[in-house]
Design a protein around this motif. Structure first.
Motif, PDB file in Angstrom:
ATOM      1  N   UNK A  55       0.834  -1.201   0.000  1.00  0.00           N
ATOM      2  CA  UNK A  55       0.000   0.000   0.000  1.00  0.00           C
ATOM      3  C   UNK A  55       0.873   1.257   0.000  1.00  0.00           C
ATOM      4  N   UNK A  56       1.200   1.775   1.161  1.00  0.00           N
ATOM      5  CA  UNK A  56       1.962   3.009   1.222  1.00  0.00           C
ATOM      6  C   UNK A  56       3.340   2.921   0.596  1.00  0.00           C
ATOM      7  N   UNK A  57       3.914   1.716   0.542  1.00  0.00           N
ATOM      8  CA  UNK A  57       5.256   1.544  -0.014  1.00  0.00           C
ATOM      9  C   UNK A  57       5.256   1.381  -1.528  1.00  0.00           C
ATOM     10  N   UNK A  58       4.084   1.421  -2.164  1.00  0.00           N
ATOM     11  CA  UNK A  58       4.011   1.148  -3.601  1.00  0.00           C
ATOM     12  C   UNK A  58       4.862   2.085  -4.456  1.00  0.00           C
ATOM     13  N   UNK A  59       4.886   3.388  -4.210  1.00  0.00           N
ATOM     14  CA  UNK A  59       5.670   4.256  -5.099  1.00  0.00           C
ATOM     15  C   UNK A  59       7.150   3.905  -5.159  1.00  0.00           C
ATOM     16  N   UNK A  64      12.980  -0.674  -4.301  1.00  0.00           N
ATOM     17  CA  UNK A  64      13.146  -1.691  -3.261  1.00  0.00           C
ATOM     18  C   UNK A  64      13.520  -3.035  -3.867  1.00  0.00           C
ATOM     19  N   UNK A  65      12.839  -3.443  -4.936  1.00  0.00           N
ATOM     20  CA  UNK A  65      13.137  -4.728  -5.577  1.00  0.00           C
ATOM     21  C   UNK A  65      14.553  -4.739  -6.136  1.00  0.00           C
ATOM     22  N   UNK A  66      14.976  -3.613  -6.685  1.00  0.00           N
ATOM     23  CA  UNK A  66      16.348  -3.510  -7.191  1.00  0.00           C
ATOM     24  C   UNK A  66      17.358  -3.649  -6.054  1.00  0.00           C
ATOM     25  N   UNK A  67      17.054  -3.001  -4.924  1.00  0.00           N
ATOM     26  CA  UNK A  67      17.980  -3.021  -3.789  1.00  0.00           C
ATOM     27  C   UNK A  67      18.122  -4.405  -3.154  1.00  0.00           C
ATOM     28  N   UNK A  68      17.050  -5.223  -3.205  1.00  0.00           N
ATOM     29  CA  UNK A  68      17.137  -6.563  -2.617  1.00  0.00           C
ATOM     30  C   UNK A  68      17.506  -7.615  -3.657  1.00  0.00           C
TER      31      UNK A  68
END
Length: 276
Positions: A55-59, A64-68
């Motif tokens: 939800x709030x983390x969507x933008x 995030x996916x790149x960082x992990x």
């Protein structure tokens, strides 16, 4: 961090492929944390893609996916406005619900930042197409209980099709009151005002109500609806109303719904506390 869970997930994915090789396998997770990503990468080679609920983390999800280090396909299996667990709160801990226009603005921004760009994302599901009592009667539902659509539906239609609806929901600018986020005396009065406009020039209809903050849960664990408390709003139907606080101490919300007479509604509310 339980590798046995991920290994069992992979056994199930492999079984699906053996029984039905023409369909991909997916599981959904509530946010893809580094630990979840590590477990999936290490133990689930037969899982074709991951569904992410956020939800709030969507933008910021793509960063995030790149960082992990997540490189496999993914989709949004649940997304919507900022959740009640990730938002500002009243002094007594009650979450502050965004207006329907603020939610629509967030969906537009988040969709364009995360879902629209090419690569990785295979699709998305907006939550929830319907009416749902969760934290409030209007927090997540894209539709009202009477079937009216909100501005978020307009935003999604434009994002999905490139075309704005022929008739759009009202735009709610501001809900103000001296009682917002405050403690008031039982039976005391206060004024509330909403500022709204309609992009199509339709006449606006205002409906105000005071409800309990929560009516508890039923025997299945679902939140019970919070009906309007009678006798709290004078001259209902105006943009500015006089409100009488309930006599019983407790936590309450003042809600306003602004309709355009064309099956579209804008919403806003604020919490207040009644104490002797």
């Amino acid at each position: 961090k339980n590798e046995h869970l991920w290994k069992q997930m992979n056994r199930l994915a492999r079984m699906v492929h053996e029984l039905d090789p023409d369909h991909p396998t997916l599981t959904a997770v509530a946010g893809l944390s580094p630990d979840k990503a590590a477990g999936l990468k290490a133990h689930c080679p037969d899982l074709d893609l991951i569904g992410i609920n956020t939800y709030g983390a969507l933008p910021g999800l793509r960063n995030h996916l790149k960082n992990i280090g997540w490189t496999r396909p993914w989709m949004l299996t649940e997304y919507g406005p900022r959740g009640f667990w990730e938002i500002a709160k009243a002094p007594w801990g009650t979450p502050l619900e965004p207006t329907s226009s603020e939610k629509a603005d967030f969906l537009r921004m988040a969709y364009q930042a995360t879902i629209r760009p090419e690569g990785g994302c295979l699709g998305s599901y907006a939550f929830v197409w319907g009416h749902k009592q969760e934290a409030s009667a209007t927090w997540f539902g894209l539709l009202m209980d009477n079937g009216d659509t909100t501005e978020s539906v307009d935003a999604l239609q434009e994002l999905w099709t490139g075309q704005k609806p022929s008739n759009r929901a009202p735009r709610l600018k501001q809900l103000t009151s001296a009682a917002a986020l405050k403690v008031v005396k039982p039976g005391s009065g206060f004024t509330a005002r909403v500022s709204a406009s309609d992009p199509d020039g339709n006449s606006l209809v205002y409906n105000w109500m005071v409800t309990l903050e929560s009516a508890g849960r039923d025997d299945r664990g679902h939140e019970r609806p919070t009906p309007a408390i009678p006798g709290c709003v004078e001259d209902n139907g105006r943009a500015e109303v006089e409100v009488k606080a309930p006599a019983a101490p407790g936590r309450y919300r003042l809600h306003v719904r602004v309709g355009d007479g064309e099956k579209h509604t804008a919403t806003a509310n604020f919490p207040f506390n009644v104490e002797p």
